[in-house]
Design a protein around this motif. Structure first.
Motif, mmCIF file in Angstrom:
data_model
loop_
_atom_site.group_PDB
_atom_site.id
_atom_site.type_symbol
_atom_site.label_atom_id
_atom_site.label_comp_id
_atom_site.label_asym_id
_atom_site.label_seq_id
_atom_site.Cartn_x
_atom_site.Cartn_y
_atom_site.Cartn_z
ATOM 1 N N ILE A 168 32.974 38.466 48.419
ATOM 2 C CA ILE A 168 32.296 39.712 48.775
ATOM 3 C C ILE A 168 33.286 40.580 49.535
ATOM 4 O O ILE A 168 33.980 40.090 50.428
ATOM 5 C CB ILE A 168 31.060 39.427 49.642
ATOM 6 C CG1 ILE A 168 30.013 38.706 48.792
ATOM 7 C CG2 ILE A 168 30.490 40.697 50.224
ATOM 8 C CD1 ILE A 168 28.878 38.167 49.599
ATOM 9 N N THR A 172 29.831 40.003 36.535
ATOM 10 C CA THR A 172 30.308 40.174 37.902
ATOM 11 C C THR A 172 29.327 41.070 38.638
ATOM 12 O O THR A 172 28.547 41.783 38.013
ATOM 13 C CB THR A 172 31.711 40.800 37.934
ATOM 14 O OG1 THR A 172 32.094 40.978 39.289
ATOM 15 C CG2 THR A 172 31.734 42.130 37.229
ATOM 16 N N ASP A 195 29.632 45.095 47.087
ATOM 17 C CA ASP A 195 29.120 44.105 46.157
ATOM 18 C C ASP A 195 27.639 44.370 45.965
ATOM 19 O O ASP A 195 26.911 44.593 46.931
ATOM 20 C CB ASP A 195 29.341 42.705 46.756
ATOM 21 C CG ASP A 195 28.883 41.606 45.827
ATOM 22 O OD1 ASP A 195 29.750 41.011 45.173
ATOM 23 O OD2 ASP A 195 27.670 41.340 45.753
ATOM 24 N N ALA A 243 38.668 40.191 45.902
ATOM 25 C CA ALA A 243 37.443 40.976 45.749
ATOM 26 C C ALA A 243 36.644 40.567 44.522
ATOM 27 O O ALA A 243 35.418 40.611 44.527
ATOM 28 C CB ALA A 243 37.782 42.461 45.682
ATOM 29 N N ARG A 244 37.315 40.133 43.440
ATOM 30 C CA ARG A 244 36.556 39.823 42.214
ATOM 31 C C ARG A 244 35.794 38.509 42.345
ATOM 32 O O ARG A 244 34.868 38.243 41.587
ATOM 33 C CB ARG A 244 37.480 39.812 41.002
ATOM 34 C CG ARG A 244 38.473 38.694 41.007
ATOM 35 C CD ARG A 244 39.630 38.938 40.050
ATOM 36 N NE ARG A 244 40.762 38.111 40.435
ATOM 37 C CZ ARG A 244 40.876 36.844 40.088
ATOM 38 N NH1 ARG A 244 39.963 36.277 39.352
ATOM 39 N NH2 ARG A 244 41.928 36.139 40.484
ATOM 40 N N ASN A 271 30.648 42.567 41.695
ATOM 41 C CA ASN A 271 31.488 43.443 42.514
ATOM 42 C C ASN A 271 31.534 44.811 41.847
ATOM 43 O O ASN A 271 31.810 44.935 40.658
ATOM 44 C CB ASN A 271 32.890 42.846 42.618
ATOM 45 C CG ASN A 271 33.812 43.715 43.427
ATOM 46 O OD1 ASN A 271 34.292 44.723 42.937
ATOM 47 N ND2 ASN A 271 34.034 43.338 44.661
ATOM 48 N N GLU A 300 34.721 45.894 39.924
ATOM 49 C CA GLU A 300 34.896 45.146 38.674
ATOM 50 C C GLU A 300 33.855 45.568 37.641
ATOM 51 O O GLU A 300 34.151 45.690 36.444
ATOM 52 C CB GLU A 300 34.749 43.646 38.942
ATOM 53 C CG GLU A 300 35.836 43.038 39.801
ATOM 54 C CD GLU A 300 37.155 42.953 39.076
ATOM 55 O OE1 GLU A 300 37.138 42.746 37.844
ATOM 56 O OE2 GLU A 300 38.199 43.117 39.727
#
Lengths: 116, 509
Positions: free
Chosen positions: B71, B185, B127, B67-68, B187, B190
């Motif tokens: 997407i 980032t 995202d 995920a980091r 996301n 995050e």
């Protein structure tokens, strides 16, 4: 380089905002285009400005940001450019049609007769 | 890994492409494909709600990247509720368009499916840049829906709508660029962690960048200084499209709730909850102004458009209080207000076509055929919209008022909600008596054909949603409460997103 880029973004934004607030649809579209250029430069600069560093991994170089440019903002700018391009095309079509229907390219052109 | 979240985007996207391919083979095939796609979407939405109601967030890693890096789509109770609302709203809109509008508007069905894909994507993505892309997808489709088959005044309203939204999207990109530069980032999970551990020197910049983001979402959701585009656009839109657009303001509200509850939730340290104070005041002010607009509206469609603004403002008040009770009441009120205002738009279109040259203008008296039927439907819709007992609007508003926390704000919030509620009733009663009671006798044989049965079915379906939400209020409220608690607890959410490992790819260090 920072000063040049920051000034470019500032001038483009100022010019874009000025044109956006004008009354003719052609000026408004130009303003939107300038604003999108400014935005693209801004996103690009979010990855920090570096000279002579590739955004792809190279053999023999540590995979850290000290040796490479951040590739993500470049990908984001690409998406933003494509979308802005499509949007400009849409706006032009709508503006041309509105001008033909209302016989005026003023953004608040009065309707010939007030019926849908 | 379950593929449900991505199906909610893929099904309408593929259907839209197929409809486009079928464009030369006639309208019947397009309609068939469109309905099949919508049926599949309803099934997916139902499964998604059931799956999300189990508790854990469904995380779908696109391309199997962690995920980091990549997407992620995330379906929690809130996202599933929004997808379900969209799919349910699409049914009456497609029914209504099927009575003839889709013959006049080129590519209606393809654009409609793309709009659904964009909406579902916006509700499920985890995202922030992806949220921007899905916003663009749904906006591009909405430009087409609004303008296809239109002339003169609609083109002018459309130009305003397009320029306004492109400017808002540009601001969205500026905010994204700044936030990426500050946090590194995009996301959301995050970002929430990095906001929590940001340097004190960065905090003002983070607040400014997320403030720009807030302006963008409020522009889409039509909050106080930014709602001026809405009445003209919605009043000019074709009825089936205006009904579908009632969910578009909700996208902005959803984005505010999702992004600000996650990024600036309890764990965010000094910036926790900074946006809510602003939103409470502007939400209250725009509720007051929207109700005045409804009272002053010169046409039925403008009245309905101002009621959309008022319902959005009520939702902002509910979410800005940021208590589990108020957010739950808001999540119950959200689908209710979407369905109720959509029913009003469809009904007004029927009335307008039976009043001759007076159209939907309120100052002019005109004969109206099928007065009893349309009047009865109008009363039910008005009871729904204004929040009178016994239908779902009453439950939503009652819960919201019951959940307003005790304190200095309680008094004026109650007063505001009650007074604006009364003013909405006055506006609707005045419009109804002007159009239905003071209608002049119809001269000669009935001048207009009775409403198409698809049109009546569409309005019936929307009103039935309102009745169903009243009958099944208990399970819905249980779901809304669970959704509210999940949204207001970002820590659990972030853990679940970070804990999701790619299925096939070996995780890199």
């Amino acid at each position: 380089m920072e000063l040049a880029l920051a000034s470019a973004i500032g001038v483009l934004t100022a010019a874009g905002t000025y044109l956006l607030l004008r009354a003719r649809s052609f000026d408004v579209i130009l303003g939107l285009t300038l604003l999108s250029y400014a935005t693209n430069l801004l996103i690009f600069s979010a990855g920090r400005l570096v000279v002579g560093k590739p955004p792809v991994l190279q053999p023999g170089l540590d995979p850290t940001l000290a040796n490479h440019a951040d590739p993500l903002p470049q990908a984001l700018v690409l998406t933003a450019i494509v979308i802005a391009f499509a949007m400009t095309a849409v706006t032009i079509v709508v503006a041309v049609r509105a001008r033909a229907d209302n016989r005026d390219d003023h953004v608040d052109a009065p309707a010939p007769e007030d019926s849908p | 890994m379950s593929h449900l979240p991505v199906l909610a985007v893929l099904v309408p996207l593929v259907t839209g492409a197929l409809v486009l391919l079928a464009g030369r083979r006639g309208l019947a095939l397009q309609r068939l494909l469109s309905w099949l796609g919508l049926a599949a979407l309803l099934l997916v939405a139902g499964l998604l709600v059931v799956a999300a109601d189990q508790g854990p967030v469904l995380v779908y890693l696109l391309g199997d990247w962690p995920a980091r890096l990549g997407i992620a789509l995330m379906a929690d109770r809130l996202g599933a509720l929004m997808v379900m609302t969209t799919a349910l709203l699409a049914v009456p809109c497609l029914l209504y368009a099927g009575s003839g509008w889709d013959r006049r508007a080129l590519h209606f069905h393809a654009l409609f499916q793309l709009q659904l894909a964009g909406l579902n994507g916006a509700f499920l993505t985890g995202d922030l840049f992806n949220l921007f892309v899905f916003f663009e997808v749904l906006l591009i489709a909405s430009y087409g829906l609004l303008l296809s088959g239109g002339r003169g005044p609609r083109m002018r309203a459309g130009l305003h709508y397009v320029v306004f939204n492109i400017t808002a999207s540009t601001l969205f990109l500026i905010a994204l660029g700044l936030l990426y530069g500050l946090l590194g980032t995009l996301n959301m999970a995050e970002m929430a962690l990095r906001v929590a551990s940001a340097e004190p020197g960065d905090l003002p910049l983070i607040r400014a960048a997320s403030g720009i983001l807030l302006v963008v979402f409020c522009a889409k959701a039509a909050l106080l200084p930014l709602y001026l585009w809405l009445p003209e656009t919605y009043a000019r839109a074709p009825a089936a499209v205006a009904a579908m657009f009632t969910i578009m303001t909700k996208v902005g509200i959803y984005a505010v709730l999702r992004v600000y509850a996650l990024l600036f939730g309890e764990i965010a340290g000094p910036l926790a909850g900074w946006a809510w104070d602003w939103l409470l005041w502007t939400g209250a002010a725009s509720l007051a102004l929207a109700t005045l607009g409804a009272l002053a509206a010169a046409s039925l469609r403008a009245l309905a458009a101002y009621l959309v603004v008022a319902s959005a403002a009520t939702l902002f008040i509910a979410f800005a209080l940021a208590q589990p009770g108020t957010v739950a009441a808001g999540l119950y009120y959200l689908p209710h207000s979407t369905f109720a205002t959509a029913a009003l738009f469809l009904l007004i279109d029927l009335v307008r076509r039976r009043r001759g040259t007076a159209q939907d203008r309120l100052q002019r008296l005109a004969p109206l055929s099928q007065r009893a039927l349309l009047g009865a439907l109008f009363i039910v819709a008005a009871v729904l919209v204004s929040g009178l007992p016994p239908l779902s609007g009453f439950i939503g508003k009652f819960l919201l008022m019951a959940a307003v926390p005790e304190g200095a704000a309680t008094g004026w919030l109650w007063g505001l909600l009650l007074v604006t509620g009364l003013m909405v009733i006055v506006a609707l009663a005045r419009a109804g008596s002007q159009v239905f009671w003071r209608a002049e006798p119809v001269a000669g044989p009935a001048s207009a054909a009775p409403p198409h049965r698809l049109q009546l079915t569409a309005i019936g379906v929307l009103l039935a949603y309102g009745v169903a939400m009243t009958v099944f209020a208990d399970p819905m409220l249980r779901y809304a409460r669970a959704a509210a608690e999940q949204v207001l607890d970002p820590a659990a959410y972030i853990d679940q997103v970070r804990a999701t490992a790619p299925g096939l790819r070996a995780p890199s260090p």
